[in-house]
Enzyme design. Sequence first.
Site, PDB file in Angstrom:
ATOM      1  N   ALA A 169       0.605  13.290 -23.055  1.00 52.54           N
ATOM      2  CA  ALA A 169       0.127  11.676 -23.588  1.00 52.54           C
ATOM      3  C   ALA A 169       1.112  11.247 -24.581  1.00 52.54           C
ATOM      4  O   ALA A 169       1.160   9.993 -24.643  1.00 52.54           O
ATOM      5  CB  ALA A 169      -1.327  12.028 -23.960  1.00 52.54           C
ATOM      6  N   TYR A 196       0.857  -1.108   0.003  1.00 54.50           N
ATOM      7  CA  TYR A 196       0.025  -0.052   0.061  1.00 54.50           C
ATOM      8  C   TYR A 196       0.704   1.198   0.063  1.00 54.50           C
ATOM      9  O   TYR A 196       0.595   2.192  -0.722  1.00 54.50           O
ATOM     10  CB  TYR A 196      -0.857   0.037   1.183  1.00 54.50           C
ATOM     11  CG  TYR A 196      -1.954   1.009   1.164  1.00 54.50           C
ATOM     12  CD1 TYR A 196      -3.181   0.692   0.584  1.00 54.50           C
ATOM     13  CD2 TYR A 196      -1.498   2.441   1.565  1.00 54.50           C
ATOM     14  CE1 TYR A 196      -4.138   1.879   0.504  1.00 54.50           C
ATOM     15  CE2 TYR A 196      -2.734   3.279   1.577  1.00 54.50           C
ATOM     16  CZ  TYR A 196      -3.850   3.056   1.146  1.00 54.50           C
ATOM     17  OH  TYR A 196      -4.860   3.960   0.987  1.00 54.50           O
ATOM     18  N   HIS A 240     -20.424  13.459 -26.321  1.00 63.90           N
ATOM     19  CA  HIS A 240     -20.113  12.469 -27.579  1.00 63.90           C
ATOM     20  C   HIS A 240     -20.076  10.941 -27.239  1.00 63.90           C
ATOM     21  O   HIS A 240     -20.101  10.154 -28.020  1.00 63.90           O
ATOM     22  CB  HIS A 240     -18.690  12.716 -28.185  1.00 63.90           C
ATOM     23  CG  HIS A 240     -17.609  13.029 -27.390  1.00 63.90           C
ATOM     24  ND1 HIS A 240     -17.374  14.033 -26.297  1.00 63.90           N
ATOM     25  CD2 HIS A 240     -16.489  12.115 -27.296  1.00 63.90           C
ATOM     26  CE1 HIS A 240     -16.457  13.695 -25.726  1.00 63.90           C
ATOM     27  NE2 HIS A 240     -15.717  12.578 -26.098  1.00 63.90           N
ATOM     28  N   ASP A 265       0.658  18.656 -21.129  1.00 66.81           N
ATOM     29  CA  ASP A 265      -0.118  17.470 -21.374  1.00 66.81           C
ATOM     30  C   ASP A 265       0.729  16.425 -22.185  1.00 66.81           C
ATOM     31  O   ASP A 265       0.984  16.767 -23.586  1.00 66.81           O
ATOM     32  CB  ASP A 265      -1.305  17.704 -21.960  1.00 66.81           C
ATOM     33  CG  ASP A 265      -2.315  16.665 -22.270  1.00 66.81           C
ATOM     34  OD1 ASP A 265      -1.798  15.479 -22.300  1.00 66.81           O
ATOM     35  OD2 ASP A 265      -3.245  16.848 -22.412  1.00 66.81           O
ATOM     36  N   PHE A 288      -7.325  19.096 -25.064  1.00 66.76           N
ATOM     37  CA  PHE A 288      -7.825  18.039 -25.318  1.00 66.76           C
ATOM     38  C   PHE A 288      -9.146  17.990 -24.477  1.00 66.76           C
ATOM     39  O   PHE A 288      -9.384  18.888 -23.642  1.00 66.76           O
ATOM     40  CB  PHE A 288      -6.863  16.878 -24.867  1.00 66.76           C
ATOM     41  CG  PHE A 288      -7.684  15.482 -25.206  1.00 66.76           C
ATOM     42  CD1 PHE A 288      -7.910  14.859 -26.519  1.00 66.76           C
ATOM     43  CD2 PHE A 288      -8.345  14.569 -23.952  1.00 66.76           C
ATOM     44  CE1 PHE A 288      -8.586  13.906 -26.659  1.00 66.76           C
ATOM     45  CE2 PHE A 288      -8.940  13.577 -24.216  1.00 66.76           C
ATOM     46  CZ  PHE A 288      -9.225  13.162 -25.701  1.00 66.76           C
ATOM     47  N   ASP A 289     -10.196  17.283 -25.201  1.00 72.07           N
ATOM     48  CA  ASP A 289     -11.563  17.428 -24.348  1.00 72.07           C
ATOM     49  C   ASP A 289     -11.644  17.185 -22.912  1.00 72.07           C
ATOM     50  O   ASP A 289     -12.421  18.007 -22.342  1.00 72.07           O
ATOM     51  CB  ASP A 289     -12.848  16.611 -25.219  1.00 72.07           C
ATOM     52  CG  ASP A 289     -12.385  15.244 -25.557  1.00 72.07           C
ATOM     53  OD1 ASP A 289     -11.190  14.783 -25.206  1.00 72.07           O
ATOM     54  OD2 ASP A 289     -13.153  14.414 -25.391  1.00 72.07           O
ATOM     55  N   LYS A 344      -1.046   6.210 -23.665  1.00 72.62           N
ATOM     56  CA  LYS A 344      -0.638   6.327 -25.033  1.00 72.62           C
ATOM     57  C   LYS A 344       0.770   6.148 -24.961  1.00 72.62           C
ATOM     58  O   LYS A 344       1.374   4.728 -25.299  1.00 72.62           O
ATOM     59  CB  LYS A 344      -0.917   7.960 -25.298  1.00 72.62           C
ATOM     60  CG  LYS A 344      -2.151   8.125 -25.888  1.00 72.62           C
ATOM     61  CD  LYS A 344      -3.081   8.588 -24.653  1.00 72.62           C
ATOM     62  CE  LYS A 344      -4.557   9.034 -24.945  1.00 72.62           C
ATOM     63  NZ  LYS A 344      -5.264   9.188 -23.659  1.00 72.62           N
TER      64      LYS A 344
HETATM   65  N1  F0G Z   1      -4.718  14.728 -23.182  1.00 75.57           N
HETATM   66  C1  F0G Z   1      -4.944  14.090 -24.362  1.00 75.57           C
HETATM   67  C2  F0G Z   1      -3.822  14.576 -25.436  1.00 75.57           C
HETATM   68  C3  F0G Z   1      -5.440  13.008 -24.633  1.00 75.57           C
HETATM   69  O1  F0G Z   1      -5.417  12.450 -25.833  1.00 75.57           O
HETATM   70  C4  F0G Z   1      -6.053  12.407 -23.728  1.00 75.57           C
HETATM   71  C5  F0G Z   1      -6.725  11.071 -23.960  1.00 75.57           C
HETATM   72  C6  F0G Z   1      -6.126  12.784 -22.382  1.00 75.57           C
HETATM   73  C7  F0G Z   1      -5.291  13.797 -22.183  1.00 75.57           C
HETATM   74  C8  F0G Z   1      -6.881  12.180 -21.447  1.00 75.57           C
HETATM   75  O2  F0G Z   1      -6.288  11.094 -21.008  1.00 75.57           O
HETATM   76  O3  F0G Z   1      -7.838   9.092 -21.636  1.00 75.57           O
HETATM   77  O4  F0G Z   1      -6.070   8.606 -19.786  1.00 75.57           O
HETATM   78  O5  F0G Z   1      -7.910  10.237 -19.042  1.00 75.57           O
HETATM   79  N2  F0G Z   1      -7.082  10.725 -25.146  1.00 75.57           N
HETATM   80  C9  F0G Z   1      -7.868   9.573 -25.698  1.00 75.57           C
HETATM   81  C10 F0G Z   1      -7.931   9.870 -27.231  1.00 75.57           C
HETATM   82  C11 F0G Z   1      -8.983   9.432 -24.844  1.00 75.57           C
HETATM   83  O6  F0G Z   1      -8.490   8.743 -27.735  1.00 75.57           O
HETATM   84  O7  F0G Z   1      -7.337  10.654 -27.751  1.00 75.57           O
HETATM   85  P1  F0G Z   1      -7.228   9.597 -20.283  1.00 75.57           P
END
Ligand code: F0G
Length: 458
Positions: free
Chosen positions: A217, A72, A450, A215, A124-125, A258
């Site tokens: 990813a 833990y 979406h 960010d 990102f969304d 990713k």
């Molecule tokens: N930032 C970027 C640039 C992303 O592409 C994503 C996720 C996230 C943050 C959020 O990360 O999904 O681990 O919570 N992108 C996926 C996509 C969902 O299909 O591009 P997460």
Amino acid sequence: MELPFAENYRIKMVEPIYRSTRSEREKWIHEAHYNLFNLKSSQVYIDLLTDSGTGAMSDRQWGAIMTGDESYAGSSSFFNLKEKVQDLFGFEYLLPVHQGRAAENVLFSVLVKEGDVVPGNSHFDTTKGHIEFRKAKAIDCTIDEAFDTECEYLFKGNIDIRKLKLVFDKYPKEQIPLIVVTLTCNSSGGQPVSMANLRQVSKLAKEYNIPVVYDSARFAENAWFIQQREQGYRDKSIKEIVREMYSYADGMTMSSKKDGIVNMGGLLAMSHAEWYEKASVFNIMYEGFVTYGGMAGRDMNALATGLDEVTESEYLETRINQVHYLGQQLIDYGIPVQRPLGGHAVFVDAKKFLKHVPKEEYIAQTLAVELYLEAGVRGVEVGTLLADRDPETHLNRYPKLEFLRLAVPRRTYTNNHMDVVAAGLKNIFDRRNRIKHGFKIEHEAPIMRHFTVELKKY
Ligand code: F0G
């Protein structure tokens, strides 16, 4: 004869996939209310919905899973990951989280408050969602070139320094808690940010005393483009490039699904002790104790190994070659895509593809459904459905670009699969002028609609 390039791996385990018939797909997509997120994976032949968490782990990663420490507190897997993060990104403090948006949630809980503005390059969304959820505003400062899909600018993820300065001059410093730079910029097509641009952003941010967070990813894919496209970086290793990129940032959020090449996980890392102290409290509340925060020990081990593998040039060459193999076929067929091709996906310009479908009928979604029906391939809409409604006016936001994104999972499909995707799109392209109508919304959620939206044929 020069030997051709081939994948830097061979396959040890396979997963069968089912190639359905068109009539099966017509039934399934109708039952799914024309939302591809509602399909069962067994109803999809080639799944390019996302490159997130869908990649294949290596034997080294599976091996690392077996030596995970599930304590833990103070797990050796945490320290293993921490060492890797310090070495690669140079950040002192690490908080593991369950995925990327969780890192955003924890960090923004510390930094972002109502009325703030957060400039960046096409957030990102989920990032935008976490900003707007706090009644703050995300301001897009991406360069204009990113919105012209035919423009061959090499770093379309770049921040327009002039736009950024306008934001800095317009709002008081207290209202700008951070800048978010997304590497690569997913929303504009997996487009990279140049080292020169990262340097400029950092310089301006320092002048105004505003922190910069990446960010991260797809940080390694971004580093690859810097190595390939930016003067002075050809002879630098990916790790050296990553180290320089992150020397210009105060912290990072990362979806490890990713470029961590794991199926689940994320992290938040930073150089400021004060951020870490505050973020730890939120991490414990939302994610888990500071040495696991939502990740199993074994998964932290697999991630540490993934971070090693993703920064190998051979891996990146294999990866980006495959995305470009698909993209080049589409270009050869005359299909409009975001140029130059990005890192993780091919983005089809749906507005140019389906010229007769009105924007009110969700152009990119229409193309996504057509491709599923044609070939059993699942892509994703990056258009009006994703852009959601304006939080104040509740009117649809119509983005400048409507994309069908074909995201390629890492180390998962072969180029034969890419051929099927390209042929499917070509068939639709040949009959594109007969497609005149799309969809209307029957049901939608108040935020991030979406994922669950239900649609009806027009
Ligand atoms: N930032 C970027 C640039 C992303 O592409 C994503 C996720 C996230 C943050 C959020 O990360 O999904 O681990 O919570 N992108 C996926 C996509 C969902 O299909 O591009 P997460």
